[in-house]
Design a protein around this motif. Structure first.
Motif, PDB file in Angstrom:
ATOM      1  N   PRO A  92      -9.131  -8.915   1.063  1.00  0.00           N
ATOM      2  CA  PRO A  92      -9.475  -7.505   1.314  1.00  0.00           C
ATOM      3  C   PRO A  92      -9.619  -7.178   2.791  1.00  0.00           C
ATOM      4  CG  PRO A  92     -10.758  -8.383  -0.521  1.00  0.00           C
ATOM      5  CD  PRO A  92     -10.009  -9.531   0.073  1.00  0.00           C
ATOM      6  N   GLU A  93     -10.164  -8.097   3.595  1.00  0.00           N
ATOM      7  CA  GLU A  93     -10.320  -7.837   5.026  1.00  0.00           C
ATOM      8  C   GLU A  93      -8.967  -7.716   5.712  1.00  0.00           C
ATOM      9  OE1 GLU A  93     -12.332  -7.145   8.597  1.00  0.00           O
ATOM     10  OE2 GLU A  93     -12.965  -7.099   6.511  1.00  0.00           O
ATOM     11  N   LEU A  94      -8.022  -8.625   5.360  1.00  0.00           N
ATOM     12  CA  LEU A  94      -6.688  -8.549   5.948  1.00  0.00           C
ATOM     13  C   LEU A  94      -5.958  -7.281   5.512  1.00  0.00           C
ATOM     14  CD1 LEU A  94      -5.482 -12.254   5.631  1.00  0.00           C
ATOM     15  CD2 LEU A  94      -6.272 -11.067   7.665  1.00  0.00           C
ATOM     16  N   GLU A  95      -6.147  -6.861   4.259  1.00  0.00           N
ATOM     17  CA  GLU A  95      -5.533  -5.621   3.804  1.00  0.00           C
ATOM     18  C   GLU A  95      -6.060  -4.425   4.596  1.00  0.00           C
ATOM     19  OE1 GLU A  95      -3.170  -5.002   1.746  1.00  0.00           O
ATOM     20  OE2 GLU A  95      -2.808  -7.002   0.946  1.00  0.00           O
ATOM     21  N   ARG A  96      -7.377  -4.410   4.894  1.00  0.00           N
ATOM     22  CA  ARG A  96      -7.965  -3.308   5.655  1.00  0.00           C
ATOM     23  C   ARG A  96      -7.406  -3.279   7.084  1.00  0.00           C
ATOM     24  NH1 ARG A  96     -11.817  -2.549   9.225  1.00  0.00           N
ATOM     25  NH2 ARG A  96     -12.290  -4.777   9.296  1.00  0.00           N
ATOM     26  N   ILE A  97      -7.324  -4.456   7.721  1.00  0.00           N
ATOM     27  CA  ILE A  97      -6.795  -4.522   9.084  1.00  0.00           C
ATOM     28  C   ILE A  97      -5.334  -4.087   9.113  1.00  0.00           C
ATOM     29  CG2 ILE A  97      -6.252  -6.101  10.977  1.00  0.00           C
ATOM     30  CD1 ILE A  97      -8.708  -7.725  10.169  1.00  0.00           C
ATOM     31  N   LYS A 129      -3.817  -2.016   7.055  1.00  0.00           N
ATOM     32  CA  LYS A 129      -3.738  -0.573   6.850  1.00  0.00           C
ATOM     33  C   LYS A 129      -4.099   0.183   8.122  1.00  0.00           C
ATOM     34  CE  LYS A 129      -5.131   3.006   3.582  1.00  0.00           C
ATOM     35  NZ  LYS A 129      -5.958   3.313   2.379  1.00  0.00           N
ATOM     36  N   ASN A 130      -5.142  -0.285   8.840  1.00  0.00           N
ATOM     37  CA  ASN A 130      -5.530   0.356  10.096  1.00  0.00           C
ATOM     38  C   ASN A 130      -4.413   0.268  11.131  1.00  0.00           C
ATOM     39  OD1 ASN A 130      -8.000   1.035   9.049  1.00  0.00           O
ATOM     40  ND2 ASN A 130      -9.077  -0.723   9.924  1.00  0.00           N
ATOM     41  N   VAL A 184      -2.514   3.408  12.962  1.00  0.00           N
ATOM     42  CA  VAL A 184      -2.441   3.535  14.424  1.00  0.00           C
ATOM     43  C   VAL A 184      -0.999   3.626  14.891  1.00  0.00           C
ATOM     44  CG1 VAL A 184      -2.935   2.352  16.594  1.00  0.00           C
ATOM     45  CG2 VAL A 184      -4.665   2.424  14.815  1.00  0.00           C
ATOM     46  N   SER A 185      -0.103   2.819  14.293  1.00  0.00           N
ATOM     47  CA  SER A 185       1.304   2.851  14.698  1.00  0.00           C
ATOM     48  C   SER A 185       1.945   4.185  14.345  1.00  0.00           C
ATOM     49  CB  SER A 185       2.067   1.708  14.032  1.00  0.00           C
ATOM     50  OG  SER A 185       2.055   1.854  12.627  1.00  0.00           O
ATOM     51  N   ASN A 186       1.596   4.767  13.190  1.00  0.00           N
ATOM     52  CA  ASN A 186       2.149   6.070  12.815  1.00  0.00           C
ATOM     53  C   ASN A 186       1.690   7.163  13.772  1.00  0.00           C
ATOM     54  OD1 ASN A 186       3.587   5.109  10.642  1.00  0.00           O
ATOM     55  ND2 ASN A 186       1.914   5.401   9.196  1.00  0.00           N
TER      56      ASN A 186
END
Length: 245
Positions: A105-110, A112-113, A117-119
């Motif tokens: 879950p932590e890697l999924e959150r990072i 997604k963030n 940011v890239s978008n």
């Protein structure tokens, strides 16, 4: 011959005999070693060939091993062997890429963030580039019509002389303003939509299969910028939804 009781050492007769833990007991002598509660074949627990109740059954505990010189030597040797094995595996797998990491879950959150940011960064760069191209177009339009400066007529054998202070300076000819002509046809690329697409953001355009898209500019491998001729909307569109006309 009747055997003796394991607790009271008296003779155990068949009517009152309990055979358990490789011994013979009187029914009344079959008791817990701690609390002396009378037990039976259903509620007893045996430890070291002695009966115990559930509450006083001895719990097995682990003993700590002292760090003797021999244990320290074995520990150091195991550590060296693990390092050697690690280096061997590293040299074998060097250049083969990284191993896959589990999606926690932590890697999924990072992840997604980072995508958000890239978008945002992409849209900011796109708006800046669009504003820069518009300003450049205005500057180019302001210099499209150069001023006409007639050259003096040069006759054969004529030697130009430097003008004196009393001679009047030549006047610059300014042509009369011409009537505005019709804008030239668009020189951008033309594409035709091969699939329907619904805009997912404010700076994108929607179109249908067969729509003609004009003034197309390539942004990158995945996105373009153009105008849908049917609706007049201008914005970004995916490159894999259209084909060149």
């Amino acid at each position: 011959m009747n055997p003796p009781c394991a607790r009271c050492k008296k003779i155990v007769y068949p009517t009152e005999k309990v055979n358990c833990l490789d011994k013979f007991w009187h029914k009344a002598c079959f008791q817990c070693e701690i609390c002396k509660m009378t037990l039976n074949m259903k509620n007893y627990k045996g430890y070291d060939k002695k009966p115990y109740c559930n509450a006083h059954y001895p719990k097995s505990t682990f003993t700590a091993v002292a760090d003797t010189p021999e244990n320290l030597r074995l520990k150091k040797q195991s550590k060296l062997q693990s390092q050697v094995q690690y280096k061997e595996d590293f040299e074998k797998n060097k250049g083969k890429g990284f191993s896959a990491v589990a999606n926690t879950p932590e890697l999924e959150r990072i992840k997604k963030n980072q995508e958000l940011v890239s978008n945002i960064k992409y849209h900011e760069e796109f708006e800046k580039s669009k504003g820069t191209s518009a300003a450049g177009g205005e500057r180019r339009n302001s210099h499209d019509t150069p001023k006409y400066r007639p050259e003096p007529e040069m006759h054969r054998g004529f030697q130009p002389q430097a003008p004196s202070q009393q001679e009047p300076q030549p006047q610059v000819y300014t042509p009369p303003p011409s009537t505005p002509s019709a804008p030239p046809p668009s020189s951008g690329k033309r594409f035709r939509a091969v699939y329907d697409y619904a805009a997912a953001d404010d700076d994108e355009v929607s179109f249908q299969d067969g729509d003609l898209i004009v003034d197309v500019q390539q942004i990158d491998e995945g996105w373009m910028y153009g105008t849908v001729e049917r609706t007049g909307d201008t914005g970004m569109l995916p490159a894999n939804y259209v084909e060149a006309v």
